[in-house]
Design a protein around this motif. Structure first.
Motif, PDB file in Angstrom:
ATOM      1  N   VAL A 207       0.851  -1.182   0.000  1.00 33.99           N
ATOM      2  CA  VAL A 207       0.000   0.000   0.000  1.00 33.99           C
ATOM      3  C   VAL A 207       0.891   1.238   0.000  1.00 33.99           C
ATOM      4  CG1 VAL A 207      -1.747   1.328   1.240  1.00 33.99           C
ATOM      5  CG2 VAL A 207      -1.861  -1.175   1.221  1.00 33.99           C
ATOM      6  N   VAL A 208       0.690   2.108  -0.970  1.00 30.05           N
ATOM      7  CA  VAL A 208       1.376   3.403  -0.999  1.00 30.05           C
ATOM      8  C   VAL A 208       0.335   4.462  -0.695  1.00 30.05           C
ATOM      9  CG1 VAL A 208       2.541   5.089  -2.462  1.00 30.05           C
ATOM     10  CG2 VAL A 208       3.185   2.676  -2.585  1.00 30.05           C
ATOM     11  N   ASN A 209       0.570   5.208   0.383  1.00 28.57           N
ATOM     12  CA  ASN A 209      -0.494   6.052   0.907  1.00 28.57           C
ATOM     13  C   ASN A 209       0.113   7.196   1.708  1.00 28.57           C
ATOM     14  OD1 ASN A 209      -3.188   6.741   1.891  1.00 28.57           O
ATOM     15  ND2 ASN A 209      -2.476   5.902   3.842  1.00 28.57           N
ATOM     16  N   SER A 210      -0.538   8.370   1.676  1.00 29.57           N
ATOM     17  CA  SER A 210      -0.086   9.485   2.512  1.00 29.57           C
ATOM     18  C   SER A 210      -1.153   9.921   3.516  1.00 29.57           C
ATOM     19  CB  SER A 210       0.316  10.676   1.640  1.00 29.57           C
ATOM     20  OG  SER A 210      -0.826  11.242   1.009  1.00 29.57           O
ATOM     21  N   LEU A 211      -2.231   9.147   3.621  1.00 32.24           N
ATOM     22  CA  LEU A 211      -3.340   9.508   4.501  1.00 32.24           C
ATOM     23  C   LEU A 211      -3.277   8.701   5.798  1.00 32.24           C
ATOM     24  CD1 LEU A 211      -6.046  11.011   4.981  1.00 32.24           C
ATOM     25  CD2 LEU A 211      -7.176   9.064   3.869  1.00 32.24           C
ATOM     26  N   TYR A 212      -3.216   9.389   6.923  1.00 32.71           N
ATOM     27  CA  TYR A 212      -3.209   8.747   8.243  1.00 32.71           C
ATOM     28  C   TYR A 212      -4.254   9.456   9.106  1.00 32.71           C
ATOM     29  CZ  TYR A 212       1.167   6.761   6.620  1.00 32.71           C
ATOM     30  OH  TYR A 212       2.120   6.086   5.896  1.00 32.71           O
ATOM     31  N   LEU A 213      -5.384   8.830   9.290  1.00 26.96           N
ATOM     32  CA  LEU A 213      -6.484   9.487   9.987  1.00 26.96           C
ATOM     33  C   LEU A 213      -6.299   9.503  11.506  1.00 26.96           C
ATOM     34  CD1 LEU A 213      -9.531   8.213   7.899  1.00 26.96           C
ATOM     35  CD2 LEU A 213      -8.397  10.439   7.787  1.00 26.96           C
ATOM     36  N   LYS A 214      -5.458   8.627  12.019  1.00 29.30           N
ATOM     37  CA  LYS A 214      -5.181   8.615  13.449  1.00 29.30           C
ATOM     38  C   LYS A 214      -3.967   9.499  13.722  1.00 29.30           C
ATOM     39  CE  LYS A 214      -7.054   3.970  14.216  1.00 29.30           C
ATOM     40  NZ  LYS A 214      -6.757   2.593  14.712  1.00 29.30           N
ATOM     41  N   PRO A 215      -4.134  10.556  14.526  1.00 20.75           N
ATOM     42  CA  PRO A 215      -3.038  11.509  14.747  1.00 20.75           C
ATOM     43  C   PRO A 215      -1.756  10.874  15.257  1.00 20.75           C
ATOM     44  CG  PRO A 215      -5.093  12.386  15.603  1.00 20.75           C
ATOM     45  CD  PRO A 215      -5.376  10.970  15.214  1.00 20.75           C
ATOM     46  N   ASP A 216      -1.858   9.869  16.133  1.00 29.38           N
ATOM     47  CA  ASP A 216      -0.650   9.263  16.676  1.00 29.38           C
ATOM     48  C   ASP A 216       0.122   8.505  15.598  1.00 29.38           C
ATOM     49  OD1 ASP A 216      -2.726   7.407  16.536  1.00 29.38           O
ATOM     50  OD2 ASP A 216      -1.977   6.206  18.214  1.00 29.38           O
ATOM     51  N   GLU A 217      -0.609   7.926  14.632  1.00 33.56           N
ATOM     52  CA  GLU A 217       0.062   7.224  13.535  1.00 33.56           C
ATOM     53  C   GLU A 217       0.802   8.207  12.635  1.00 33.56           C
ATOM     54  OE1 GLU A 217      -2.543   4.747  11.342  1.00 33.56           O
ATOM     55  OE2 GLU A 217      -3.048   3.440  13.045  1.00 33.56           O
ATOM     56  N   LEU A 218       0.168   9.343  12.344  1.00 32.84           N
ATOM     57  CA  LEU A 218       0.819  10.355  11.504  1.00 32.84           C
ATOM     58  C   LEU A 218       2.026  10.940  12.217  1.00 32.84           C
ATOM     59  CD1 LEU A 218       1.000  12.040   8.978  1.00 32.84           C
ATOM     60  CD2 LEU A 218      -0.717  13.597   9.932  1.00 32.84           C
ATOM     61  N   GLU A 219       1.904  11.192  13.501  1.00 33.29           N
ATOM     62  CA  GLU A 219       3.036  11.715  14.258  1.00 33.29           C
ATOM     63  C   GLU A 219       4.202  10.738  14.220  1.00 33.29           C
ATOM     64  OE1 GLU A 219       3.546  13.815  18.526  1.00 33.29           O
ATOM     65  OE2 GLU A 219       3.018  11.685  18.613  1.00 33.29           O
ATOM     66  N   LYS A 220       3.922   9.451  14.435  1.00 36.33           N
ATOM     67  CA  LYS A 220       4.969   8.433  14.400  1.00 36.33           C
ATOM     68  C   LYS A 220       5.646   8.405  13.032  1.00 36.33           C
ATOM     69  CE  LYS A 220       5.746   3.449  14.869  1.00 36.33           C
ATOM     70  NZ  LYS A 220       5.112   2.121  15.044  1.00 36.33           N
ATOM     71  N   LYS A 221       4.844   8.505  11.973  1.00 31.50           N
ATOM     72  CA  LYS A 221       5.391   8.478  10.619  1.00 31.50           C
ATOM     73  C   LYS A 221       6.301   9.678  10.370  1.00 31.50           C
ATOM     74  CE  LYS A 221       5.495   6.256   6.706  1.00 31.50           C
ATOM     75  NZ  LYS A 221       5.961   4.863   6.623  1.00 31.50           N
ATOM     76  N   ASN A 222       5.862  10.841  10.850  1.00 30.85           N
ATOM     77  CA  ASN A 222       6.683  12.040  10.658  1.00 30.85           C
ATOM     78  C   ASN A 222       8.009  11.939  11.407  1.00 30.85           C
ATOM     79  OD1 ASN A 222       5.087  13.531   8.867  1.00 30.85           O
ATOM     80  ND2 ASN A 222       3.810  14.335  10.513  1.00 30.85           N
ATOM     81  N   PHE A 223       7.967  11.432  12.638  1.00 31.71           N
ATOM     82  CA  PHE A 223       9.208  11.266  13.399  1.00 31.71           C
ATOM     83  C   PHE A 223      10.139  10.269  12.707  1.00 31.71           C
ATOM     84  CE2 PHE A 223       6.966  12.889  17.353  1.00 31.71           C
ATOM     85  CZ  PHE A 223       7.774  14.017  17.465  1.00 31.71           C
ATOM     86  N   GLU A 224       9.588   9.169  12.208  1.00 26.46           N
ATOM     87  CA  GLU A 224      10.407   8.182  11.496  1.00 26.46           C
ATOM     88  C   GLU A 224      11.030   8.790  10.246  1.00 26.46           C
ATOM     89  OE1 GLU A 224       7.659   5.061  10.711  1.00 26.46           O
ATOM     90  OE2 GLU A 224       7.841   4.153  12.713  1.00 26.46           O
ATOM     91  N   ARG A 225      10.248   9.592   9.532  1.00 25.97           N
ATOM     92  CA  ARG A 225      10.738  10.225   8.315  1.00 25.97           C
ATOM     93  C   ARG A 225      11.911  11.162   8.609  1.00 25.97           C
ATOM     94  NH1 ARG A 225       5.905  11.996   6.505  1.00 25.97           N
ATOM     95  NH2 ARG A 225       5.552   9.960   5.540  1.00 25.97           N
ATOM     96  N   TYR A 226      11.785  11.905   9.692  1.00 20.67           N
ATOM     97  CA  TYR A 226      12.851  12.847  10.029  1.00 20.67           C
ATOM     98  C   TYR A 226      14.094  12.151  10.557  1.00 20.67           C
ATOM     99  CZ  TYR A 226      11.020  17.351   8.788  1.00 20.67           C
ATOM    100  OH  TYR A 226      10.615  18.439   8.050  1.00 20.67           O
ATOM    101  N   GLU A 227      13.987  10.949  11.074  1.00 21.21           N
ATOM    102  CA  GLU A 227      15.177  10.159  11.381  1.00 21.21           C
ATOM    103  C   GLU A 227      15.939   9.850  10.099  1.00 21.21           C
ATOM    104  OE1 GLU A 227      16.712   9.102  14.169  1.00 21.21           O
ATOM    105  OE2 GLU A 227      15.335  10.408  15.272  1.00 21.21           O
ATOM    106  N   ARG A 228      15.202   9.528   9.051  1.00 17.63           N
ATOM    107  CA  ARG A 228      15.846   9.278   7.758  1.00 17.63           C
ATOM    108  C   ARG A 228      16.482  10.555   7.219  1.00 17.63           C
ATOM    109  NH1 ARG A 228      12.198   8.700   3.506  1.00 17.63           N
ATOM    110  NH2 ARG A 228      10.785   7.867   5.080  1.00 17.63           N
ATOM    111  N   TYR A 229      15.810  11.665   7.385  1.00 13.19           N
ATOM    112  CA  TYR A 229      16.366  12.941   6.933  1.00 13.19           C
ATOM    113  C   TYR A 229      17.664  13.270   7.676  1.00 13.19           C
ATOM    114  CZ  TYR A 229      11.769  13.855   4.774  1.00 13.19           C
ATOM    115  OH  TYR A 229      10.631  13.792   4.021  1.00 13.19           O
TER     116      TYR A 229
END
Length: 353
Positions: A207-229
Motif C-alpha cells: 500500500v502506498v499512501n499518505s493519509l493517516y487518519l489517526k493523529p498518533d500514527e501520523l506523528e509516528k510516521k513524521n518522526f520516522e521520516r525525520y530520522e531518515r532525513y
C-alpha cells in the motif's frame, strides 16, 4: 580518454537521466527548461521508454507519483511557476515515501516574472515546496558537467532514501553549452520491495499512501521520516572549498553565481585580499559544518545570489550569527558581474580591518 561531447545543460540532464535508468518522463513545456522535454520526446520512444506531455503541471507530477509508486525511475522537469503548480503532488510523494526526481531550471519571479535566469526558488526548494513537514534533497549544479553528474546522483539518492531529489539550476546553466563526459555516470540499483508491482499471489499487497487518519500514527510516521532525513544530513552533504586556507573573508555562492564569484575571488587575491569561496552543492542538506568551521577562521561572509537574499539566512544560521554576513545580489533575471562582486569583497575587507 573518455569521449567529450558538446551539450546544452538541459540536454545533459535528459541524457544523464536516461543513462541513470529513467524510462518514464512526464512534463509540460515552459521556458527555460523546454529542451529537457524535447530531448525526452525524441529519445524515449527509441529506447522503449515513455514520454508524455501532460495536460498540465498538476497532471504531470501526479503521473510521476504513480510511476514512482510502481518502483520506476521517473522524472519531471519545469521552471519556477510550473514547480509551484506541482507543489501538492510533491507533498503527496513525500508523504508516501516514494523516490522521485524533479528538475527546476529557474526563471525570474514572483508570478510569471520573466524567462531570464534566477535563483529565487531557493526558499521553495530547501524549505519544502508543498504543505506539511518534509524535506527534499536539493542539488545545485554550477556547470553542464554537473548537470549530468548530479542528475545521476539525484536518482541514486532518491532511491536510497525514498524521497524526492531536485536539481535546482538557473536558466544560464540550463541554456549554456560546454564539453562534458559521461564517464562518471554511475547508476546504482536498489531493491524496492514496497513497490506496487502486482503480487502474483506470492506476497501481501503493498500500500502506498499518505493519509493517516489517526493523529498518533501520523506523528509516528513524521518522526520516522525525520530520522531518515537526519541520516541524509549526516552523510550526503556536498560542497566545494576554494582558496580557504588563509582566507579572512568567505564568499558563499552556488550555481552560476559561484562561477562569477570565483572570478572575483581570483581578482581579489591578485590585489592581496585574503578571500576564499565555499560553494554549496547540496542546498539541502546545507553545508552547515563547513561554514561553522570557516566562521572560526574568517572575519566576515559575503553571500552572492540571484535573488533578494535567501541563502544568506542559512549562512547566518550555520554560523550562529557569529560573523557579519553581507549580500551581493542581482534579481529579476540579472546576473552580477565579477566587478560587482569584487567591489563587495573590497568593502567587506575594509570593514573587518
Amino acid at each position: 580518454m573518455a569521449e567529450r561531447v558538446l551539450m546544452k545543460g538541459n540536454e545533459a540532464i535528459a541524457e544523464a537521466a536516461i543513462r541513470a535508468g529513467c524510462r518514464h518522463y512526464f512534463g509540460y513545456p515552459i521556458t527555460p527548461q523546454t529542451e529537457i522535454a524535447a530531448y525526452m520526446a525524441k529519445k524515449m520512444p527509441k529506447i522503449g521508454g515513455v514520454f508524455l506531455q501532460a495536460e498540465s503541471e498538476i497532471a504531470s507530477i501526479n503521473m510521476v507519483y504513480g510511476a514512482a509508486a510502481a518502483g520506476f525511475r521517473v522524472m519531471t522537469s519545469s521552471s519556477s511557476p510550473g514547480i509551484s503548480l506541482k507543489g501538492e503532488g510533491l507533498s503527496y510523494i513525500a508523504g508516501s515515501d516514494v523516490p522521485a526526481f524533479v528538475v527546476n531550471v529557474q526563471r525570474g519571479g514572483p508570478g510569471l516574472g520573466g524567462i531570464q535566469p534566477s535563483q529565487s526558488d531557493y526558499f521553495q526548494a530547501t524549505k519544502g515546496g508543498g504543505h506539511g513537514d518534509y524535506r527534499t534533497i536539493v542539488l545545485a549544479p554550477a556547470s553542464v558537467q554537473e548537470m549530468a553528474s548530479l542528475t545521476v546522483k539525484g536518482f541514486n539518492l532518491a532511491d536510497k532514501y525514498l524521497m524526492t531529489a531536485m536539481i535546482l539550476a538557473d536558466g544560464t546553466i540550463g541554456q549554456m553549452m560546454e564539453p562534458i563526459t559521461f564517464e562518471d555516470v554511475q547508476a546504482e540499483t536498489y531493491d524496492k520491495p514496497w513497490a506496487l508491482t502486482g503480487t502474483g499471489m506470492q506476497r501481501k499487497h503493498n500500500v502506498v499512501n499518505s493519509l493517516y487518519l489517526k493523529p498518533d500514527e501520523l506523528e509516528k510516521k513524521n518522526f520516522e521520516r525525520y530520522e531518515r532525513y537526519r541520516t541524509v544530513e549526516e552523510n550526503e552533504v556536498m560542497y566545494e572549498e576554494w582558496m580557504m586556507e588563509d582566507a579572512e573573508v568567505c564568499v558563499v555562492a552556488f550555481g552560476i553565481a559561484s562561477r562569477v564569484a570565483k572570478n572575483a575571488v581570483a581578482a581579489a587575491r591578485r590585489e592581496g585580499i585574503k578571500v576564499g569561496l565555499i560553494r554549496p552543492i547540496t542546498l539541502w542538506p546545507f553545508p552547515k559544518e563547513a561554514l561553522s568551521r570557516a566562521a572560526e577562521q574568517v572575519k566576515a561572509f559575503l553571500s552572492v545570489e540571484l535573488n533578494m537574499g535567501q541563502m544568506i539566512e542559512d549562512i547566518r544560521l550555520a554560523i550562529g550569527c557569529s560573523r557579519p554576513v553581507s549580500l551581493c545580489n542581482r534579481t529579476g533575471g540579472m546576473i552580477p558581474d565579477p566587478e560587482q562582486v569584487l567591489a563587495s569583497i573590497r568593502d567587506m575587507q575594509k570593514g573587518v580591518n
